[in-house]
Design a protein around this motif. Sequence first.
Motif, short mmCIF file in Angstrom:
data_model
loop_
_atom_site.label_atom_id
_atom_site.label_comp_id
_atom_site.label_asym_id
_atom_site.label_seq_id
_atom_site.Cartn_x
_atom_site.Cartn_y
_atom_site.Cartn_z
N THR A 12 1.98 9.23 4.12
CA THR A 12 2.15 7.86 4.54
C THR A 12 1.60 7.92 6.05
O THR A 12 1.87 8.58 6.79
N LEU A 13 0.90 6.58 6.12
CA LEU A 13 0.25 6.41 7.50
C LEU A 13 0.03 5.13 7.57
O LEU A 13 -0.73 4.30 6.49
N GLN A 14 0.49 4.35 8.45
CA GLN A 14 0.03 2.79 8.70
C GLN A 14 -1.36 2.51 9.08
O GLN A 14 -1.92 3.40 9.50
N ALA A 28 -13.16 14.25 5.82
CA ALA A 28 -13.25 14.30 4.39
C ALA A 28 -14.10 15.32 4.11
O ALA A 28 -13.99 16.19 3.06
N VAL A 29 -15.28 15.63 4.91
CA VAL A 29 -16.37 16.65 4.64
C VAL A 29 -15.68 18.05 4.88
O VAL A 29 -15.88 19.01 3.98
N THR A 30 -15.07 18.17 5.92
CA THR A 30 -14.38 19.43 6.37
C THR A 30 -13.13 19.70 5.82
O THR A 30 -12.65 21.02 5.51
N GLY A 31 -12.28 18.76 5.49
CA GLY A 31 -10.72 19.02 5.30
C GLY A 31 -10.46 18.39 3.76
O GLY A 31 -9.28 18.43 3.36
N GLY A 32 -11.37 17.56 3.13
CA GLY A 32 -11.04 16.79 1.79
C GLY A 32 -9.68 15.86 1.86
O GLY A 32 -9.26 15.39 1.22
N ARG A 33 -9.89 15.17 3.22
CA ARG A 33 -8.73 14.33 3.63
C ARG A 33 -9.42 12.86 3.22
O ARG A 33 -10.75 12.55 3.66
N LYS A 34 -8.54 11.99 2.50
CA LYS A 34 -9.16 10.73 2.16
C LYS A 34 -7.86 9.75 2.52
O LYS A 34 -6.83 9.82 1.94
N TYR A 35 -8.45 8.51 3.20
CA TYR A 35 -7.60 7.48 3.73
C TYR A 35 -7.61 6.29 2.44
O TYR A 35 -8.78 6.16 1.96
N ILE A 36 -6.55 5.90 2.43
CA ILE A 36 -6.07 4.86 1.36
C ILE A 36 -5.41 3.64 1.95
O ILE A 36 -4.39 4.14 2.24
N TYR A 37 -5.78 2.47 1.58
CA TYR A 37 -4.93 1.37 1.75
C TYR A 37 -5.29 0.34 0.92
O TYR A 37 -6.37 -0.15 0.26
N LYS A 38 -4.14 -0.07 0.09
CA LYS A 38 -4.21 -1.09 -1.16
C LYS A 38 -3.05 -1.92 -1.27
O LYS A 38 -1.99 -1.06 -1.29
N LYS A 39 -3.07 -3.32 -1.27
CA LYS A 39 -1.99 -4.01 -1.51
C LYS A 39 -1.76 -4.00 -3.18
O LYS A 39 -2.38 -4.49 -3.75
N LEU A 40 -0.51 -3.40 -3.69
CA LEU A 40 -0.24 -3.73 -5.03
C LEU A 40 0.55 -4.92 -5.37
O LEU A 40 0.53 -5.31 -6.74
N GLY A 100 5.22 6.61 -1.15
CA GLY A 100 5.84 5.67 -1.16
C GLY A 100 5.55 4.55 -2.04
O GLY A 100 6.26 3.44 -2.04
N ALA A 101 4.48 4.55 -2.92
CA ALA A 101 4.03 3.24 -3.42
C ALA A 101 4.71 3.27 -4.83
O ALA A 101 4.92 2.29 -5.44
N LEU A 102 4.67 4.49 -5.54
CA LEU A 102 5.16 4.57 -7.13
C LEU A 102 6.41 5.43 -7.06
O LEU A 102 6.81 5.98 -8.13
N ASP A 103 7.19 5.61 -6.10
CA ASP A 103 8.47 6.20 -6.07
C ASP A 103 9.47 5.45 -6.39
O ASP A 103 9.46 4.30 -6.99
N ARG A 104 10.97 5.80 -6.73
CA ARG A 104 11.77 5.02 -7.24
C ARG A 104 12.25 3.82 -6.33
O ARG A 104 12.93 3.08 -7.00
N ILE A 123 2.73 -1.44 -0.93
CA ILE A 123 1.30 -1.15 -0.28
C ILE A 123 1.20 0.16 -0.33
O ILE A 123 2.30 0.98 -0.13
N VAL A 124 -0.01 0.77 -0.78
CA VAL A 124 -0.25 2.10 -0.41
C VAL A 124 -0.99 2.38 0.68
O VAL A 124 -2.22 1.65 0.93
N SER A 125 -0.43 3.03 1.74
CA SER A 125 -1.00 3.17 3.06
C SER A 125 -0.73 4.65 3.44
O SER A 125 0.23 4.86 3.52
#
Length: 313
Positions: A12-14, A28-40, A100-104, A123-125
């Motif tokens: 999780t990250l704001q 992304a290139v060196t470490g495979g990190r991908k940032y995601i933000y989406k309101k569900l 925390g987007a699809l947890d219980r 929100i997925v953030s």
Amino acid sequence: MQPTLNGIIGHTLQKDEFPAFPVKIWQAVTGGRKYIYKKLSGSEKREIMTHPFRRDSRGAPMPYIEQRQKWQFFTETTIHFMDGGVARIKAPRTALEKMGALDRSRLRHSPDGNTWWLEPNTIVSGYTTSGDLVLVDKVSYNFRRPDRGEVFVFDTRGITGIQQRSNSPQGAGSHYIKRLVGVPGDSLQIVGSDLYVNDKPAEEKKIREVMRGEGRHEGWPGYQLAATEGRTRWRRYLDDPEDVLTLKSRQNQIDNGKDPIEAALYREYAAMGDNTSNSLDSRYWGHVRDYNLVGPALLSLWPLSSGHWGLIK
């Protein structure tokens, strides 16, 4: 191949804490990190469609949340809503749960299990960190049997527990990579943080390192029982100290009525992650069969900054 040596893990990250675009590209290139933000979901809860075919152990429908692979490398989770909307998120469902987007606390259902929804303002953030892209030896198993303690790759055909948990009928294009901890004829049990093989602690060097928290496993919890949360929904194989996972040999399969050639394809193996507190493995879905085997893992090729680049041991 799906890069899953260390799992695709969500964090999780704001959104206002996301780095600048050039930094995102570099990570992304060196470490495979991908940032995601989406309101569900908005200010009200948003109902999810139920799956037309999948049911839990009570016969109640599962939420229509699909996980699919694209081009054999990338995983996308799709949520189908009753209002006709569809949300596609470029991350596996397990990562979204960690975020925390699809947890219980966000994904809820009615007492009878017939209605599913997302809580308001879901929100997925955050970001995902990728597992490793792996070079696999697809030749060796044609000439020798797998060895307990080695890291190996297998496809997920016929492993029902994996399909249930991913809500996706996975075929030969979906692969897992784990440590092989049991071979045909073995009986496995988790005692404390130790893995017992045939009534005594495992003797293989790498498995013992996991049990003792040595080497790169320092600080890890050893072998843990499967989490009991959600036990009534799907079968688990090692979630109680008394549980024993018994792996059938070729002779066992012949004794059960299979012909000798077919019996060889149905020899059973067990696979576990080294960090069992964050691994979906044989504790949850049981055995891997001979026809699932791909080969031992040789090299971790990417990401470069993972700390695991090089030979896989």
